[in-house]
Enzyme design. Structure first.
Site, PDB file in Angstrom:
ATOM      1  N   ASP A  42     -12.281 -12.885  -2.049  1.00  0.00           N
ATOM      2  CA  ASP A  42     -13.188 -12.647  -0.932  1.00  0.00           C
ATOM      3  C   ASP A  42     -14.632 -12.702  -1.429  1.00  0.00           C
ATOM      4  OD1 ASP A  42     -10.784 -11.859   0.473  1.00  0.00           O
ATOM      5  OD2 ASP A  42     -10.982  -9.875  -0.455  1.00  0.00           O
ATOM      6  N   ASP A  77     -10.648 -17.171   1.231  1.00  0.00           N
ATOM      7  CA  ASP A  77      -9.860 -16.033   1.711  1.00  0.00           C
ATOM      8  C   ASP A  77     -10.735 -15.230   2.669  1.00  0.00           C
ATOM      9  OD1 ASP A  77      -7.728 -14.312   2.017  1.00  0.00           O
ATOM     10  OD2 ASP A  77      -7.992 -13.304   0.116  1.00  0.00           O
ATOM     11  N   ASP A 121     -13.194  -7.599   2.794  1.00  0.00           N
ATOM     12  CA  ASP A 121     -11.934  -6.910   3.073  1.00  0.00           C
ATOM     13  C   ASP A 121     -11.987  -5.487   2.529  1.00  0.00           C
ATOM     14  OD1 ASP A 121     -11.089  -9.289   4.154  1.00  0.00           O
ATOM     15  OD2 ASP A 121      -9.508  -9.664   2.684  1.00  0.00           O
ATOM     16  N   ARG A 158     -10.264 -12.236  12.893  1.00  0.00           N
ATOM     17  CA  ARG A 158     -10.405 -11.067  12.018  1.00  0.00           C
ATOM     18  C   ARG A 158     -11.848 -10.568  11.960  1.00  0.00           C
ATOM     19  NH1 ARG A 158      -6.428 -12.247   6.794  1.00  0.00           N
ATOM     20  NH2 ARG A 158      -4.577 -12.836   8.007  1.00  0.00           N
TER      21      ARG A 158
END
Length: 387
Positions: free
Chosen positions: A166, A205, A209, A261
């Site tokens: 990430d 990715d 997160d 997301r």
């Protein structure tokens, strides 16, 4: 007796020596988000002068982090920080080499902040793992590209490419504030990636997160743009130890052409307010699929967000359970707008409203009608003064 001019000069001197030139590297997280709770988040504000660094390369950054460990430190970044630069070993040579050098691990009691509007992090993943009291601000983060993505034929009905790394990963950590950054796939956007096995060979990715029972995290005033799977809160339906944790605030962020997301939540108690979302259901790249993902045991409180999504007409275009229908979450919303009209989550979306908690800090969100102008003028880099 002081003259009128001397009084004015004294007043101007006082003004410009305080607030007008306040150094954002000393800021602490505001109390209007989770990072302001649990004793607050101050990062490296307590650092002595010997632990304040100005760095302009990945090697200098890594050395500064190693030198101080978990001691208070402020690291100010200039220019482009690239782990594949010649002073840090050059381009990645293997999967293991990329994993070792791409992940820049931050210690506790750290403020990492860019100087000006052009401080940039490329080919790198900032990792906060098992740490506390960390601040990341004012960085342009070009999201890393996994050089060795893996094909999974069992991912979905026809298989998918899966990648690691990430822009920022927060694991098993507490009191983290991520503020006034820009996260983007550019210049390596998805339309520039090859097609293999009939799918885009995805090398990106997440953007940011939060996983592994992390708590007291605020994500504010950032711009997330040109990215598919943006913010994952909770890594797996099977990680039941996340339940009761993952306390995260998202406020005043700008989501521009983000596919999904924004965020997707499992288990977490997540507060989402005053964010501005822009996108299109028919875009050729980064087509909007949904914004807020209410996955397994999510407990989301949403308020006064503004969604300007071309092609969206009602709540199900914005809010959905992206996982199994047998594993629902819960969400409430007040005051949010979709293309200027009420979101009407309670009547239009088939989601439980049993979130089971209330926001533990005081905040008065602005009306959703005012969010666009406010966020566009304030989110992203170049808005902070760093001396």
């Amino acid at each position: 007796m002081a003259t009128k001019n001397s009084v004015i000069c004294a007043a101007l001197t006082a003004l410009f020596s305080t607030a007008a030139f306040a150094d954002a590297s000393l800021d602490k997280a505001p109390t209007t988000g989770f990072a302001g709770t649990n004793g607050g988040t101050t990062g490296g504000a307590a650092a002595p002068s010997t632990a304040i660094y100005k760095v302009s390369s990945a090697r200098q950054l890594v050395d500064a982090l190693k030198a101080q460990g978990d001691n208070p430190k402020i690291i100010k970044l200039y220019g482009t920080i690239d782990p594949t630069a010649s002073d840090n070993g050059g381009p990645y040579t293997s999967k293991d080499d990329q994993a070792a050098r791409l992940q820049i691990k931050l210690g506790s009691n750290t403020t990492l902040i860019g100087v000006g509007s052009d401080a940039k992090l490329v080919n790198a993943n900032l990792v906060v793992n098992g740490k506390k009291n960390v601040i990341i601000r004012n960085l342009n983060i070009n999201l890393p590209c996994d050089l060795f993505p893996v094909w999974d034929p069992n991912d979905g009905s026809s298989g998918n490419w899966n990648s690691e790394y990430d822009g920022v990963t927060i694991l098993a950590s507490t009191n983290v504030w991520v503020d006034h950054n820009v996260f983007t796939d550019a210049p390596k956007t998805d339309d520039k990636l090859p097609i293999e096995n009939g799918k885009i060979k995805q090398c990106h990715d997440g953007a940011l997160d939060v996983k592994n029972a992390s708590d007291f995290v605020t994500v504010s005033n950032n711009r997330f743009e040109l990215h598919e799977k943006n913010n994952l809160i909770g890594s797996s339906d099977d990680r039941t130890t996340d339940d009761g944790h993952l306390t995260v605030t998202f406020n005043n962020n700008h989501y521009l052409n983000v596919g999904e997301r924004a965020p997707r939540v499992r288990f977490g108690k997540v507060h989402i307010y005053n964010n501005y979302f822009q996108g299109s259901k028919t875009a050729s790249v980064y087509k909007h699929q949904y914004s807020i993902g209410v996955a397994y045991k999510a407990k989301i409180i949403s308020s006064n967000n503004a969604f300007d999504i071309s092609g969206a007409s009602s709540c199900p275009d914005i809010v959905k359970n992206p996982g199994s229908s047998s594993k629902p979450g819960a969400i409430t919303d007040t005051g949010s707008l979709v293309n200027g009209n009420p979101l009407n989550l309670a009547s239009s979306c088939s989601q439980s409203s049993s979130v089971g908690w209330t926001v533990p800090y005081s905040v008065s969100p602005m009306a959703a009608s005012a969010v666009k102008a406010s966020v566009l003028s304030n989110a992203g880099t170049g808005k902070l003064t760093v001396n």
